[in-house]
Design a protein around this motif. Structure first.
Motif, PDB file in Angstrom:
ATOM      1  N   LYS A 179      22.899  21.900  63.666  1.00 48.21           N
ATOM      2  CA  LYS A 179      21.997  23.014  64.030  1.00 48.21           C
ATOM      3  C   LYS A 179      20.737  22.390  64.372  1.00 48.21           C
ATOM      4  N   SER A 180      20.330  21.080  64.134  1.00 46.63           N
ATOM      5  CA  SER A 180      19.250  20.267  64.418  1.00 46.63           C
ATOM      6  C   SER A 180      19.135  19.741  65.878  1.00 46.63           C
ATOM      7  N   MET A 181      20.423  19.753  66.544  1.00 42.66           N
ATOM      8  CA  MET A 181      20.594  19.408  67.949  1.00 42.66           C
ATOM      9  C   MET A 181      20.116  20.261  68.833  1.00 42.66           C
ATOM     10  N   SER A 182      19.629  19.778  69.878  1.00 39.86           N
ATOM     11  CA  SER A 182      19.296  20.760  71.053  1.00 39.86           C
ATOM     12  C   SER A 182      20.537  20.789  71.879  1.00 39.86           C
ATOM     13  N   GLN A 183      20.453  21.872  72.825  1.00 40.36           N
ATOM     14  CA  GLN A 183      21.592  22.275  73.536  1.00 40.36           C
ATOM     15  C   GLN A 183      22.226  21.036  74.649  1.00 40.36           C
ATOM     16  N   GLN A 184      20.996  20.297  74.933  1.00 43.69           N
ATOM     17  CA  GLN A 184      21.487  18.924  75.751  1.00 43.69           C
ATOM     18  C   GLN A 184      21.947  17.741  74.739  1.00 43.69           C
ATOM     19  N   GLU A 185      21.514  17.669  73.493  1.00 41.45           N
ATOM     20  CA  GLU A 185      22.201  16.832  72.498  1.00 41.45           C
ATOM     21  C   GLU A 185      23.446  17.202  72.231  1.00 41.45           C
ATOM     22  N   PHE A 186      23.737  18.471  71.828  1.00 40.58           N
ATOM     23  CA  PHE A 186      25.176  19.042  71.642  1.00 40.58           C
ATOM     24  C   PHE A 186      26.031  18.740  72.758  1.00 40.58           C
ATOM     25  N   ILE A 187      25.717  18.657  74.072  1.00 43.29           N
ATOM     26  CA  ILE A 187      26.641  18.757  75.012  1.00 43.29           C
ATOM     27  C   ILE A 187      26.766  17.287  75.296  1.00 43.29           C
ATOM     28  N   THR A 188      25.747  16.468  75.160  1.00 44.08           N
ATOM     29  CA  THR A 188      25.968  14.906  75.271  1.00 44.08           C
ATOM     30  C   THR A 188      27.073  14.373  74.088  1.00 44.08           C
ATOM     31  N   VAL A 189      27.073  14.955  72.963  1.00 40.76           N
ATOM     32  CA  VAL A 189      28.035  14.726  71.825  1.00 40.76           C
ATOM     33  C   VAL A 189      29.315  15.091  72.242  1.00 40.76           C
ATOM     34  N   PHE A 190      29.387  16.334  72.539  1.00 40.21           N
ATOM     35  CA  PHE A 190      30.719  17.032  72.516  1.00 40.21           C
ATOM     36  C   PHE A 190      31.539  16.940  73.588  1.00 40.21           C
ATOM     37  N   ASP A 191      30.846  16.558  74.842  1.00 44.28           N
ATOM     38  CA  ASP A 191      31.546  16.332  76.032  1.00 44.28           C
ATOM     39  C   ASP A 191      32.085  15.078  76.201  1.00 44.28           C
ATOM     40  N   LYS A 192      31.936  14.055  75.148  1.00 44.47           N
ATOM     41  CA  LYS A 192      32.503  12.823  75.284  1.00 44.47           C
ATOM     42  C   LYS A 192      33.446  12.450  74.186  1.00 44.47           C
ATOM     43  N   LEU A 193      33.759  13.390  73.651  1.00 42.95           N
ATOM     44  CA  LEU A 193      35.108  13.331  72.625  1.00 42.95           C
ATOM     45  C   LEU A 193      36.256  12.878  73.422  1.00 42.95           C
ATOM     46  N   ASP A 194      37.251  12.319  72.637  1.00 49.51           N
ATOM     47  CA  ASP A 194      38.347  11.877  73.411  1.00 49.51           C
ATOM     48  C   ASP A 194      39.625  12.411  72.846  1.00 49.51           C
ATOM     49  N   PHE A 195      39.361  13.396  72.009  1.00 45.91           N
ATOM     50  CA  PHE A 195      40.676  14.193  71.565  1.00 45.91           C
ATOM     51  C   PHE A 195      40.912  15.585  72.421  1.00 45.91           C
ATOM     52  N   ASP A 196      40.149  15.734  73.203  1.00 49.42           N
ATOM     53  CA  ASP A 196      40.485  16.795  74.103  1.00 49.42           C
ATOM     54  C   ASP A 196      40.924  18.344  73.583  1.00 49.42           C
ATOM     55  N   GLY A 197      40.440  18.509  72.376  1.00 51.93           N
ATOM     56  CA  GLY A 197      40.745  19.680  71.941  1.00 51.93           C
ATOM     57  C   GLY A 197      42.134  20.182  71.292  1.00 51.93           C
ATOM     58  N   TYR A 198      42.880  18.762  71.165  1.00 54.55           N
ATOM     59  CA  TYR A 198      44.106  18.989  70.675  1.00 54.55           C
ATOM     60  C   TYR A 198      44.315  19.192  69.221  1.00 54.55           C
ATOM     61  N   VAL A 199      45.034  20.334  68.743  1.00 56.31           N
ATOM     62  CA  VAL A 199      44.859  20.648  67.397  1.00 56.31           C
ATOM     63  C   VAL A 199      46.501  20.864  66.860  1.00 56.31           C
ATOM     64  N   PHE A 200      46.794  19.658  66.198  1.00 57.24           N
ATOM     65  CA  PHE A 200      48.196  19.505  65.928  1.00 57.24           C
ATOM     66  C   PHE A 200      48.566  20.257  64.378  1.00 57.24           C
ATOM     67  N   ALA A 201      47.780  21.186  63.727  1.00 53.83           N
ATOM     68  CA  ALA A 201      48.195  21.938  62.750  1.00 53.83           C
ATOM     69  C   ALA A 201      49.300  22.914  63.054  1.00 53.83           C
ATOM     70  N   VAL A 202      50.192  22.758  62.369  1.00 54.60           N
ATOM     71  CA  VAL A 202      51.630  23.755  62.553  1.00 54.60           C
ATOM     72  C   VAL A 202      51.046  25.287  62.894  1.00 54.60           C
ATOM     73  N   THR A 203      51.428  25.973  63.791  1.00 48.94           N
ATOM     74  CA  THR A 203      51.169  27.264  64.132  1.00 48.94           C
ATOM     75  C   THR A 203      52.442  27.948  63.928  1.00 48.94           C
ATOM     76  N   ASP A 204      52.453  29.253  63.239  1.00 49.40           N
ATOM     77  CA  ASP A 204      53.490  30.379  63.424  1.00 49.40           C
ATOM     78  C   ASP A 204      53.705  30.956  64.540  1.00 49.40           C
TER      79      ASP A 204
END
Length: 467
Positions: A179-204
């Protein structure tokens, strides 16, 4: 189920979750560290002004290529190497990164919950096993049951240590004050992630449904498609590939005259394609690699001849290409040096392929009716499952596998753990006269289909909340 058999299942179930959590937490830690270092050096990503030197206008856009925050006027200027900015609306980019963060939390919490349960179970089993061993008589210590317990003990202890360590690492990120991050800081961090949103928890799979509508985006012949991080869609076709917006509008076309692009895949800021010479009687094929953001050709190499559609998949810094006539999958480096061949005694007609993050590629053989996963870490067969004449194949961001069963004209869905399957017969899709689906992708909750001669289609996919 015996102790040894149950242990093998527990070990297999946790290995992928632990590997995924390790990648995600490492990626987040690295991104946050870079942001903190930049601020310590006097840099800032929180200013509300355009970052172009000498410009103080308000921010309108975020460039996915140079990672800069810019105004509308500066967005029209070159972005390094005379390329155009890959501009995304600033507010929309913030929403996208917010959703990425929510996906991360949902996936992490689900995986942590599963690992916590396994941790508790292992602790209880270890306590019970040690007690049984300590209370056993000399005669009982020589029994097969106690011998098995003794043999399994070190492995269980090692897994318990690994799970505990991974849980501590995963929970460490909870201390970050988002919550302390600005919008720019938030984008700077989360646009660099290398896991591309993959979520491998089993889905029914009962939670997954398809919308009734099937929208025809284009009626032009299409072989394959993929989604790049900016959300734009790559569409492989005759004489090259298109870059489209999320509504299918063509933003740019890359020409490859004389060749059909039968595979198009984004991987680490490059586009890997399989190009088939469509000249009459020609069987020539080659891999062509294009650099982003200008889509200039940076590498190419020839492949064994084949006269029909064939595909490639890229993962773990290797390019996998079907060699259909030889009934093999050839493995190359990213620059075209052949590393090895993958062979399987059951191969008859392996043709269709897709990447299967984080560590695999998928191959379908329509003659045998089998879908295979190759583990890219050791280039060994990971698993196989039966589908009625499988063609195009795809791994979505939930880890589920989608396959087009041509004979039954159904979309077959297999859960990430392989324990569930579900088939969709879609009336509106069938009304288009679709016969072949050669490629899939997923964008913002919509399943995109490369339906060969019937063009490009998309169907809404819904995932109901867990009960």
């Amino acid at each position: 189920m015996g102790v040894a058999e149950e242990w093998e299942e527990v070990e297999h179930k946790n290995s992928e979750q632990m590997s995924q959590l390790k990648r995600q937490v490492s990626s987040l830690t690295d991104a946050l560290s870079k942001m903190t270092t930049n601020k310590a050096k006097g840099g800032s990503s929180s200013s509300a002004d355009c970052q172009t030197d000498g410009c103080n206008r308000p921010i309108d856009w975020y460039c996915r290529y140079c990672k800069g925050f810019i105004c509308t006027r500066c967005s029209k200027k070159p972005c390094g190497d005379e390329a155009q900015h890959q501009s995304e609306d600033f507010e929309e980019m913030y929403k996208l990164c917010t959703n990425k963060y929510k996906e991360y939390l949902d996936g992490k919490n689900s995986a942590v919950s599963g690992l916590t349960q396994q941790q508790k179970k292992l602790q209880e089993e270890l306590t019970s096993d040690i007690k049984r061993m300590s209370e056993a008589t000399p005669e009982q210590l020589a029994s097969p049951e106690i011998i098995k317990i003794t043999a399994d003990l070190p492995r269980k202890q090692k897994l318990l240590q690994d799970i505990s360590k991974q849980l501590n690492q995963a929970e460490a990120f909870q201390s970050v004050d988002i919550k302390s991050m600005s919008q720019q800081e938030f984008i700077t961090v989360f646009d660099k992630l290398d896991f591309d949103g993959y979520v491998f928890a089993v889905t029914d799979l009962d939670r997954i449904t398809l919308g009734e509508k099937c929208e025809v985006i284009s009626d032009k012949k299409c072989y394959d498609l993929d989604v790049i991080p900016s959300g734009q869609i790559l569409i492989g076709k005759k004489d090259g590939f298109d870059i489209c917006d999320k509504n299918g509008k063509v933003l740019r076309s890359v020409k490859v005259n004389g060749f059909s692009i039968t595979t198009v895949q984004y991987y680490k800021s490059k586009i890997y394609t399989l190009a088939k010479d469509y000249t009459k009687d020609s069987k020539k094929r080659k891999v062509m690699v294009f650099e982003m953001p200008n889509y200039t050709e940076s590498a190419s190499w020839s492949l064994p001849d084949f006269g029909y559609i064939s595909m490639l998949a890229v993962n773990n810094d290797k390019v996998y290409v079907v060699d259909c006539d030889a009934k093999k999958v050839k493995v190359y480096s990213l620059t075209g040096k052949q590393i090895s061949d993958f062979s399987h005694s059951g191969f008859i007609d392996p043709i269709y392929m897709s990447s299967c993050p984080p560590d695999g590629v998928l191959v379908t053989d329509w003659q045998t009716g089998l879908v295979y996963k190759i583990n890219c870490m050791n280039d060994q067969l990971a698993w196989e499952f039966k589908v009625n004449e499988p063609r195009g194949v795809f791994c979505d961001k939930l880890g589920n596998i989608w396959v087009w069963a041509r004979k039954s004209k159904e979309l077959v869905l297999r859960s990430s753990d392989g324990k569930q399957t579900k088939s969709f017969s879609h009336p509106e899709l069938l009304k288009t006269g679709v016969d072949f689906i050669t490629g899939f992708s997923m964008s913002e909750g919509e399943l995109w289909l490369a339906a060969y001669s019937k063009g490009v289609m998309r169907i809404e996919m819904n995932v109901a909340p867990a009960k």
